[in-house]
Design a protein around this motif. Structure first.
Motif, mmCIF file in Angstrom:
data_model
loop_
_atom_site.group_PDB
_atom_site.id
_atom_site.type_symbol
_atom_site.label_atom_id
_atom_site.label_comp_id
_atom_site.label_asym_id
_atom_site.label_seq_id
_atom_site.Cartn_x
_atom_site.Cartn_y
_atom_site.Cartn_z
ATOM 1 N N TRP A 1 86.576 16.158 75.817
ATOM 2 C CA TRP A 1 87.947 15.659 75.860
ATOM 3 C C TRP A 1 88.916 16.654 75.228
ATOM 4 O O TRP A 1 88.627 17.227 74.171
ATOM 5 N N LEU A 2 90.066 16.849 75.847
ATOM 6 C CA LEU A 2 91.165 17.616 75.277
ATOM 7 C C LEU A 2 92.227 16.620 74.837
ATOM 8 O O LEU A 2 92.669 15.776 75.627
ATOM 9 N N SER A 3 92.646 16.719 73.573
ATOM 10 C CA SER A 3 93.565 15.737 73.002
ATOM 11 C C SER A 3 95.011 16.226 73.059
ATOM 12 O O SER A 3 95.303 17.357 72.653
ATOM 13 N N PHE A 4 95.895 15.354 73.534
ATOM 14 C CA PHE A 4 97.330 15.626 73.561
ATOM 15 C C PHE A 4 98.066 14.348 73.191
ATOM 16 O O PHE A 4 97.471 13.269 73.148
ATOM 17 N N ARG A 5 99.352 14.480 72.917
ATOM 18 C CA ARG A 5 100.138 13.289 72.627
ATOM 19 C C ARG A 5 100.119 12.386 73.852
ATOM 20 O O ARG A 5 100.419 12.814 74.958
ATOM 21 N N VAL B 1 99.347 20.213 85.862
ATOM 22 C CA VAL B 1 98.156 19.430 85.533
ATOM 23 C C VAL B 1 98.337 18.055 86.139
ATOM 24 O O VAL B 1 99.364 17.398 85.923
ATOM 25 N N VAL B 2 97.353 17.614 86.908
ATOM 26 C CA VAL B 2 97.473 16.375 87.684
ATOM 27 C C VAL B 2 96.496 15.324 87.160
ATOM 28 O O VAL B 2 95.276 15.439 87.374
ATOM 29 N N PRO B 3 96.983 14.307 86.456
ATOM 30 C CA PRO B 3 96.095 13.207 86.048
ATOM 31 C C PRO B 3 95.727 12.354 87.259
ATOM 32 O O PRO B 3 96.607 11.906 88.001
ATOM 33 N N ILE C 1 99.811 25.788 71.528
ATOM 34 C CA ILE C 1 98.881 24.877 72.209
ATOM 35 C C ILE C 1 97.839 24.350 71.216
ATOM 36 O O ILE C 1 97.558 23.141 71.164
ATOM 37 N N LEU C 2 97.257 25.244 70.436
ATOM 38 C CA LEU C 2 96.207 24.832 69.499
ATOM 39 C C LEU C 2 96.742 23.846 68.466
ATOM 40 O O LEU C 2 96.151 22.788 68.233
ATOM 41 N N ILE C 3 97.869 24.176 67.848
ATOM 42 C CA ILE C 3 98.436 23.301 66.824
ATOM 43 C C ILE C 3 98.914 21.985 67.439
ATOM 44 O O ILE C 3 98.678 20.896 66.898
ATOM 45 N N GLY C 4 99.558 22.082 68.593
ATOM 46 C CA GLY C 4 100.053 20.881 69.242
ATOM 47 C C GLY C 4 98.936 19.922 69.637
ATOM 48 O O GLY C 4 99.068 18.702 69.502
ATOM 49 N N ALA C 5 97.808 20.493 70.106
ATOM 50 C CA ALA C 5 96.675 19.642 70.476
ATOM 51 C C ALA C 5 95.979 19.093 69.242
ATOM 52 O O ALA C 5 95.554 17.928 69.216
ATOM 53 N N THR C 6 95.866 19.932 68.194
ATOM 54 C CA THR C 6 95.200 19.499 66.963
ATOM 55 C C THR C 6 95.955 18.344 66.311
ATOM 56 O O THR C 6 95.359 17.374 65.829
ATOM 57 N N THR C 7 97.276 18.444 66.283
ATOM 58 C CA THR C 7 98.105 17.414 65.651
ATOM 59 C C THR C 7 98.531 16.320 66.615
ATOM 60 O O THR C 7 99.170 15.345 66.203
ATOM 61 N N LEU D 1 100.639 16.594 77.461
ATOM 62 C CA LEU D 1 99.974 17.392 78.483
ATOM 63 C C LEU D 1 100.993 18.174 79.311
ATOM 64 O O LEU D 1 100.797 19.358 79.607
ATOM 65 N N LYS D 2 102.108 17.541 79.676
ATOM 66 C CA LYS D 2 103.138 18.236 80.454
ATOM 67 C C LYS D 2 103.775 19.364 79.660
ATOM 68 O O LYS D 2 104.048 20.440 80.203
ATOM 69 N N GLN D 3 104.012 19.139 78.383
ATOM 70 C CA GLN D 3 104.585 20.197 77.546
ATOM 71 C C GLN D 3 103.632 21.377 77.441
ATOM 72 O O GLN D 3 104.059 22.533 77.505
ATOM 73 N N ALA D 4 102.344 21.093 77.280
ATOM 74 C CA ALA D 4 101.351 22.166 77.206
ATOM 75 C C ALA D 4 101.339 22.972 78.494
ATOM 76 O O ALA D 4 101.263 24.211 78.473
#
Length: 283
Positions: free
Chosen positions: A153-157, A230-232, A202-208, A213-216
């Motif tokens: 899993w990749l974590s995003f807001r 990126v298409v969910p 990207i790393l900090i944004g995903a970590t926190t 996903l759209k911003q990344a």
């Protein structure tokens, strides 16, 4: 005939595949699901998508893939089988834009045994206008459909996402994406190494979990000069490929039960996605 070329990756490591051998075949792509080799299921699914006109299968030794249940691929004029190189990016780059695999390209894998034509059509419709697109499935969709499924899993807001083994390389500019991927493909299952390659934001944004996903996607697009999308996807099964016996058991169970789970963040999102799929499948 559809304008898209589908590339199906069926590469193998040089050592014997113990998982495949335990299931009675020499190659993972030949493991049967509902009596049909996985690679045959995948190739049939992409060919059934109206947007796809041809399929290129890449494997280290394509002749080994012709076995009981896959003979039709050797005689179907829409299917070309070519030797792969030593990595995913190198294999795709070697054929992308060639006479056998002209752009636009959609790439998937031979172990995507639950792939269906509507998944391909929905993804391609939503990827329109991008140089490069990647399909993902949100964790809640996967776990509501198939609780206990183990994914990366990749974590995003707003959510956690797993890849869906569907990639669009729509224009020659996507060759840049293959070059980038050549630097990270070894770490594609190691979340933090993968994210760190794309820069500290990207790393900090995903970590926190402060970055959506759209911003990344926008940050990566600007950094590499590509139109990235990126298409969910709303299908839980789109995130399930076969890497191990537990995956295979789950896939066989889903097929045997005819169980398909479709989820979406909102009713409106599902309606819009259904409209895209319907339009793509009927034009």
């Amino acid at each position: 005939m559809g304008k898209w070329t589908a590339i199906v990756l069926a590469g193998e490591r040089p050592e014997p595949d113990m998982f495949a051998l335990a299931n009675g075949v020499p190659l993972k792509a030949l493991i049967a699901v509902d009596g049909e080799p996985m690679i045959s299921r995948v190739v049939r699914a992409v060919l059934a998508a109206p947007s796809v006109g041809r399929v290129v299968v890449l494997a280290q030794d394509p002749a080994r893939l012709i076995a009981a249940g896959t003979e039709w691929m050797a005689t179907d004029g829409r299917v070309t089988m070519l030797p792969a190189r030593s990595g995913i990016s190198a294999s795709v780059a070697a054929v992308a834009g060639s006479a056998e695999a002209p752009y636009p390209l959609v790439v998937t894998t031979a172990d995507h045994a639950l792939l269906r034509p509507e998944m391909v059509e929905g993804f391609l419709a939503a990827a329109g206008g991008a140089d490069v697109a990647a399909a993902v499935v949100e964790r809640r969709v996967v776990e509501r459909g198939h609780p206990g499924t183990k994914r990366t899993w990749l974590s995003f807001r707003g959510g956690k996402y797993s890849g869906a083994n569907l990639f669009a390389l729509a224009t020659p500019a996507s060759a840049r994406a293959l070059e980038i991927w050549s630097h990270v493909e070894r770490d594609r299952k190691r979340t933090w190494k993968l994210l760190s390659f794309f820069g500290p934001l990207i790393l900090i944004g995903a970590t926190t979990r402060t970055l959506s996903l759209k911003q990344a996607a926008r940050i990566v697009s600007r950094r590499f000069g590509l139109r990235l999308r990126v298409v969910p996807l709303p299908w839980a099964e789109a995130a399930i490929d076969v890497d191990k016996q537990a995956d295979l058991d789950l896939v066989r169970r889903i097929v045997d039960q005819g169980k398909v789970y479709v989820g979406a963040a909102t009713v409106g999102a599902m309606v819009r996605f259904t409209a895209l799929v319907t339009a793509a499948m009927t034009t």
